[in-house]
Design an enzyme around this catalytic site. Structure first.
Site, PDB file in Angstrom:
ATOM      1  N   HIS A 153      10.615  33.390  90.226  1.00  0.00           N
ATOM      2  CA  HIS A 153       9.520  32.687  90.913  1.00  0.00           C
ATOM      3  C   HIS A 153       8.176  32.916  90.209  1.00  0.00           C
ATOM      4  CE1 HIS A 153      12.347  32.097  94.274  1.00  0.00           C
ATOM      5  NE2 HIS A 153      12.636  33.386  94.129  1.00  0.00           N
ATOM      6  N   SER A 274     -10.335  24.192  69.837  1.00  0.00           N
ATOM      7  CA  SER A 274     -10.984  23.228  70.731  1.00  0.00           C
ATOM      8  C   SER A 274     -12.121  22.536  69.987  1.00  0.00           C
ATOM      9  CB  SER A 274     -11.532  23.946  71.963  1.00  0.00           C
ATOM     10  OG  SER A 274     -12.457  23.129  72.650  1.00  0.00           O
ATOM     11  N   LYS A 280     -11.410  29.091  71.704  1.00  0.00           N
ATOM     12  CA  LYS A 280     -10.083  28.685  72.145  1.00  0.00           C
ATOM     13  C   LYS A 280      -9.029  28.788  71.036  1.00  0.00           C
ATOM     14  CE  LYS A 280      -8.904  27.233  75.511  1.00  0.00           C
ATOM     15  NZ  LYS A 280      -8.909  25.825  75.943  1.00  0.00           N
ATOM     16  N   GLU A 287       3.205  22.942  73.494  1.00  0.00           N
ATOM     17  CA  GLU A 287       2.996  21.938  74.535  1.00  0.00           C
ATOM     18  C   GLU A 287       3.632  20.607  74.150  1.00  0.00           C
ATOM     19  OE1 GLU A 287      -1.222  23.831  76.162  1.00  0.00           O
ATOM     20  OE2 GLU A 287      -1.239  22.023  74.925  1.00  0.00           O
TER      21      GLU A 287
END
Length: 471
Positions: A153, A274, A280, A287
């Site tokens: 979970h 970024s 970043k 992804e």
């Protein structure tokens, strides 16, 4: 090719709508190789003379070179790769070339071409699978003794070996490998000689073309052969499940790479920055890999819906079967171009992982199982440990920092021998059941998986050696 029956030329809009050159030209060499096997068989059964067979085969080889050199531009008016090559053959050798198609329909010809092309493409996919699983086995061996939190979970559950984590993903890809070879076996059947749907009145020798093209067997029923696309569905199903497993692995690494977790370190070369935030470091490759699952599942759904309810036998709907297939193959090649290389450079910060469960609550199950060994029924043990967890939370104490007196005040069955067990590393080492997370079990899993991979390599080698080679 059907002008004898029709009184009008095909409308230009229909030509644009029904052509498949944008799909099937990539299979030109496979189509030529299938035609050569067909021509050799026609000579064997006496439907072509040896001279005619030799002339056609030599001209097909010459057309193959024209295609490789970019000297042969297919035309839309001829619809597909098959008719373009046949028309060029007739240009080169006249009436003899017009004999190529006897005993054959585009239904079994196209089916053969796809299977020839697909076998080679799938063996390339296998190389990617082999590389991916091999990297996971290397990482598992490297991190067999590294302790990290395991989750259910997405909440901390129990400490695990990072090697166990890598092997969990390796086991999923090993199941994919079994599905892959099952799909390859479904593809590895020769449809040549089934003709349009009913076979042929000509004395075709399907066994000869099967051997010449290196297929392991022939399809069993001519009507079923030209009607079904189960072999492509098997490939797409493998790819869809594989894509889901890639997505899960990517998501795990994305989450554990985040600042809030922070114990997975991704290589700079596989991340991006970024356009506005200088600090970043984004896991963009992972992804995108995660997103590929949608494409692969969509391709499977596309063909499943397309083939639902089509009557026997061939219907033109099936021309588009290759859109989903080729998109899938291209997607798989893209995944394998980056994922194994990325995984090879992933690092694990064990200290950061250990800091993440410094409250010791991740060891609660170990305490419950300790009590079971003292004769306490598990449900009672569960309740007792739950109460001491509550005590730790209320008093902002770590479970591992409790004194023996505190333990015995809450759970009289606890003895001094519990305290040395309250260590994540010890907890991992003690989980030594078959398939468990102890380093010993992880290494057994690695050895078993490595042996299985060697078997698959031998299977792939046998398939590769059976391929006829394309021009």
């Amino acid at each position: 090719m059907w002008k004898g029956r029709f009184s009008q030329d095909t409308n230009d809009r229909v030509l644009d709508f029904t052509q498949s050159l944008d799909l099937d030209w990539r299979m030109a060499q496979a189509d030529i190789r299938g035609s050569i096997a067909h021509v050799r068989m026609l000579a064997l059964v006496g439907l072509l003379t040896a001279e005619e067979s030799r002339e056609i085969e030599e001209n097909l080889e010459a057309i193959s070179e024209e295609i490789k050199n970019g000297d042969f531009e297919p035309t839309r008016e001829l619809e597909d790769v098959h008719m373009n090559i046949e028309a060029r053959l007739i240009e080169r050798c006249g009436a003899t070339g017009a004999k190529l198609h006897m005993g054959r329909s585009r239904n079994d010809q196209a089916n053969t071409t796809v299977r020839l092309y697909l076998r080679q493409e799938l063996l390339s996919v296998w190389c990617g699978l082999d590389a991916l699983i091999s990297v996971l086995l290397e990482k598992a061996a490297q991190h067999a003794d590294t302790v990290v939190p395991g989750y259910t979970h997405l909440q901390q559950a129990q400490p695990v070996s990072m090697g166990q984590f890598w092997m969990a993903h390796a086991q999923a890809f090993l199941r994919d490998t079994k599905r892959f070879f099952d799909a390859y076996e479904a593809v590895d059947e020769s449809p040549l000689g089934c003709a349009a749907l009913a076979g042929s009145t000509l004395p075709l020798d399907r066994e000869y073309t099967r051997r010449d093209l290196g297929f392991s067997k022939m399809t069993a029923n001519s009507m079923d052969t030209v009607a079904h696309r189960d072999h492509i569905l098997d490939v797409l199903y493998f790819a869809s499940v594989f894509g889901a497993h890639v997505s899960r692995l990517s998501e795990d690494l994305i989450v554990y790479f985040s600042s809030e977790f922070g114990w997975v370190k991704l290589p700079d070369a596989f991340c991006t920055g970024s356009s506005i935030m200088p600090q970043k470091k984004n896991p963009d490759v992972l992804e995108i890999l995660r997103g590929k699952s949608g494409q692969l599942t969509g391709a499977l759904m596309d063909l499943l819906v397309m083939t639902k309810g089509i009557p026997l036998t061939y219907n033109r709907d099936l021309q588009d079967d290759k859109r989903s297939l080729f998109r899938t193959l291209d997607c798989l090649h893209g995944i394998f171009s980056v994922l194994p290389a990325l995984l090879k450079e992933v690092e694990i910060d064990e200290e950061a992982a250990l800091r993440g469960f410094s409250d010791g609550l991740i060891l609660a199950t170990d305490v419950a199982e300790y009590l079971v060994m003292q004769g306490v029924p598990f449900r009672n043990a569960h309740e007792k440990v739950g109460k001491i967890v509550r005590y730790c939370l209320d008093n902002k104490k770590s479970l591992t920092a409790l004194s023996l007196d505190e333990w015995q005040n809450h759970i009289p069955e606890v003895k001094a021998d519990l305290l040395p067990l309250l260590s994540p590393k010890v907890a991992v080492e003690r989980r030594n059941t078959a398939g468990g997370t102890s380093p010993e079990q992880v290494r057994k899993q690695i050895a078993s998986a490595a042996a299985k991979m060697e078997q698959y390599r031998q299977e792939a080698k046998a398939y590769e050696e059976s391929l006829p080679g394309l021009y």
